[in-house]
Design a protein around this motif. Sequence first.
Motif, PDB file in Angstrom:
ATOM      1  N   LYS A  16       0.816  -1.221   0.000  1.00 56.57           N
ATOM      2  CA  LYS A  16       0.000   0.000   0.000  1.00 56.57           C
ATOM      3  C   LYS A  16       0.849   1.270   0.000  1.00 56.57           C
ATOM      4  N   SER A  17       1.841   1.333   0.857  1.00 56.83           N
ATOM      5  CA  SER A  17       2.664   2.546   0.959  1.00 56.83           C
ATOM      6  C   SER A  17       3.441   2.798  -0.329  1.00 56.83           C
ATOM      7  N   SER A  18       3.913   1.736  -0.948  1.00 49.67           N
ATOM      8  CA  SER A  18       4.629   1.886  -2.224  1.00 49.67           C
ATOM      9  C   SER A  18       3.686   2.379  -3.315  1.00 49.67           C
ATOM     10  N   ILE A  19       2.477   1.859  -3.337  1.00 43.08           N
ATOM     11  CA  ILE A  19       1.479   2.325  -4.313  1.00 43.08           C
ATOM     12  C   ILE A  19       1.142   3.787  -4.041  1.00 43.08           C
ATOM     13  N   ALA A  20       0.948   4.145  -2.778  1.00 33.45           N
ATOM     14  CA  ALA A  20       0.604   5.533  -2.421  1.00 33.45           C
ATOM     15  C   ALA A  20       1.697   6.492  -2.897  1.00 33.45           C
ATOM     16  N   ALA A  21       2.962   6.128  -2.705  1.00 35.67           N
ATOM     17  CA  ALA A  21       4.062   6.987  -3.153  1.00 35.67           C
ATOM     18  C   ALA A  21       4.012   7.192  -4.666  1.00 35.67           C
ATOM     19  N   GLU A  22       3.691   6.141  -5.391  1.00 34.56           N
ATOM     20  CA  GLU A  22       3.572   6.255  -6.852  1.00 34.56           C
ATOM     21  C   GLU A  22       2.367   7.103  -7.244  1.00 34.56           C
ATOM     22  N   LEU A  23       1.250   6.939  -6.519  1.00 35.50           N
ATOM     23  CA  LEU A  23       0.046   7.716  -6.829  1.00 35.50           C
ATOM     24  C   LEU A  23       0.266   9.212  -6.657  1.00 35.50           C
ATOM     25  N   LEU A  24       1.104   9.594  -5.685  1.00 35.63           N
ATOM     26  CA  LEU A  24       1.394  11.019  -5.494  1.00 35.63           C
ATOM     27  C   LEU A  24       1.966  11.643  -6.759  1.00 35.63           C
ATOM     28  N   GLU A  25       2.692  10.854  -7.530  1.00 32.41           N
ATOM     29  CA  GLU A  25       3.294  11.341  -8.778  1.00 32.41           C
ATOM     30  C   GLU A  25       2.317  11.292  -9.949  1.00 32.41           C
ATOM     31  N   LEU A  26       1.236  10.522  -9.832  1.00 28.50           N
ATOM     32  CA  LEU A  26       0.358  10.272 -10.974  1.00 28.50           C
ATOM     33  C   LEU A  26      -0.984  10.993 -10.924  1.00 28.50           C
ATOM     34  N   LEU A  27      -1.529  11.169  -9.735  1.00 27.37           N
ATOM     35  CA  LEU A  27      -2.874  11.751  -9.634  1.00 27.37           C
ATOM     36  C   LEU A  27      -2.831  13.254  -9.897  1.00 27.37           C
ATOM     37  N   PRO A  28      -3.863  13.767 -10.586  1.00 28.51           N
ATOM     38  CA  PRO A  28      -3.879  15.202 -10.883  1.00 28.51           C
ATOM     39  C   PRO A  28      -4.188  16.015  -9.622  1.00 28.51           C
ATOM     40  N   GLY A  29      -3.635  17.193  -9.582  1.00 29.94           N
ATOM     41  CA  GLY A  29      -3.904  18.079  -8.456  1.00 29.94           C
ATOM     42  C   GLY A  29      -3.186  17.632  -7.203  1.00 29.94           C
ATOM     43  N   PRO A  30      -3.281  18.404  -6.161  1.00 27.68           N
ATOM     44  CA  PRO A  30      -2.596  18.024  -4.927  1.00 27.68           C
ATOM     45  C   PRO A  30      -3.328  16.901  -4.181  1.00 27.68           C
ATOM     46  N   TYR A  31      -2.581  15.912  -3.785  1.00 28.14           N
ATOM     47  CA  TYR A  31      -3.057  14.815  -2.934  1.00 28.14           C
ATOM     48  C   TYR A  31      -2.098  14.694  -1.758  1.00 28.14           C
ATOM     49  N   PHE A  32      -2.627  14.339  -0.618  1.00 25.57           N
ATOM     50  CA  PHE A  32      -1.828  14.023   0.560  1.00 25.57           C
ATOM     51  C   PHE A  32      -1.824  12.511   0.728  1.00 25.57           C
ATOM     52  N   SER A  33      -0.667  11.933   0.977  1.00 24.54           N
ATOM     53  CA  SER A  33      -0.593  10.529   1.346  1.00 24.54           C
ATOM     54  C   SER A  33      -0.570  10.480   2.866  1.00 24.54           C
ATOM     55  N   LEU A  34      -1.585   9.836   3.442  1.00 30.42           N
ATOM     56  CA  LEU A  34      -1.702   9.778   4.902  1.00 30.42           C
ATOM     57  C   LEU A  34      -1.863   8.324   5.330  1.00 30.42           C
ATOM     58  N   PRO A  35      -0.741   7.634   5.553  1.00 29.73           N
ATOM     59  CA  PRO A  35      -0.823   6.241   6.006  1.00 29.73           C
ATOM     60  C   PRO A  35      -1.141   6.154   7.493  1.00 29.73           C
ATOM     61  N   ARG A  36      -1.910   5.149   7.850  1.00 25.61           N
ATOM     62  CA  ARG A  36      -2.234   4.938   9.262  1.00 25.61           C
ATOM     63  C   ARG A  36      -0.971   4.750  10.086  1.00 25.61           C
ATOM     64  N   ASP A  37       0.015   4.041   9.556  1.00 34.32           N
ATOM     65  CA  ASP A  37       1.257   3.816  10.292  1.00 34.32           C
ATOM     66  C   ASP A  37       1.958   5.126  10.644  1.00 34.32           C
ATOM     67  N   ALA A  38       1.888   6.115   9.751  1.00 31.80           N
ATOM     68  CA  ALA A  38       2.528   7.409  10.032  1.00 31.80           C
ATOM     69  C   ALA A  38       1.845   8.096  11.211  1.00 31.80           C
ATOM     70  N   VAL A  39       0.532   8.034  11.257  1.00 32.50           N
ATOM     71  CA  VAL A  39      -0.201   8.638  12.371  1.00 32.50           C
ATOM     72  C   VAL A  39       0.127   7.897  13.661  1.00 32.50           C
ATOM     73  N   ASN A  40       0.185   6.580  13.584  1.00 26.35           N
ATOM     74  CA  ASN A  40       0.532   5.775  14.751  1.00 26.35           C
ATOM     75  C   ASN A  40       1.919   6.144  15.275  1.00 26.35           C
ATOM     76  N   SER A  41       2.844   6.432  14.381  1.00 23.83           N
ATOM     77  CA  SER A  41       4.213   6.755  14.796  1.00 23.83           C
ATOM     78  C   SER A  41       4.329   8.160  15.386  1.00 23.83           C
ATOM     79  N   MET A  42       3.309   8.990  15.227  1.00 24.51           N
ATOM     80  CA  MET A  42       3.335  10.343  15.790  1.00 24.51           C
ATOM     81  C   MET A  42       3.043  10.360  17.289  1.00 24.51           C
TER      82      MET A  42
END
Length: 181
Positions: A16-42
């Motif tokens: 999932k995280s690898s796909i999300a990183a790729e999607l940031l480069e492909l989807l039009p307009g601004p997108y935020f990638s917000l993985p649950r693991d990142a929130v957990n690590s905060m």
Amino acid sequence: MSGHVVFLNGASSAGKSSIAAELLELLPGPYFSLPRDAVNSMRSRARTPEFGTPGFEQVFERTVLGYHRMLAGLAAAGNGVIADHVLRPHWLADCLEVLREQEVTFVGVHCPLPELRRRQRERGDRPSGLAERQFPVVHAHGDYDFECDTSVRSARECALLIADFVAKPGRSGAFNRLRGG
């Protein structure tokens, strides 16, 4: 105007995280990638129960419920969001409610259990048996807008297919169907 949520759901190490990183480069307009693991690590570690100790599950549950509301808040402000989650049935129910006002394209990220085990061993940063615990429940609801298998396609290939799907009208319906609507 509400933003769009691309909601990636799959077991840990499914890609999932690898796909999300790729999607940031492909989807039009601004997108935020917000993985649950990142929130957990905060979360602070001081005076917080550790995984597997008494009290941890309650802290983790509050973290996950807060994560769902973070997704909704970003999208409600008009942002595109890529969510990266490992859903349990009651978390899906919460997402269906909390994200009721947002357009959600629900993507199932699949990977066979033997490959998940191999990836987790290789990573070395996941608890033993995590894949086995998640595998039977993560896709139990059975309905997605789009599905991909990272054991047969790379993260980039999956992201390209997802981006093509997201570009189509009428792309999102699984959350409404799962709500019974």
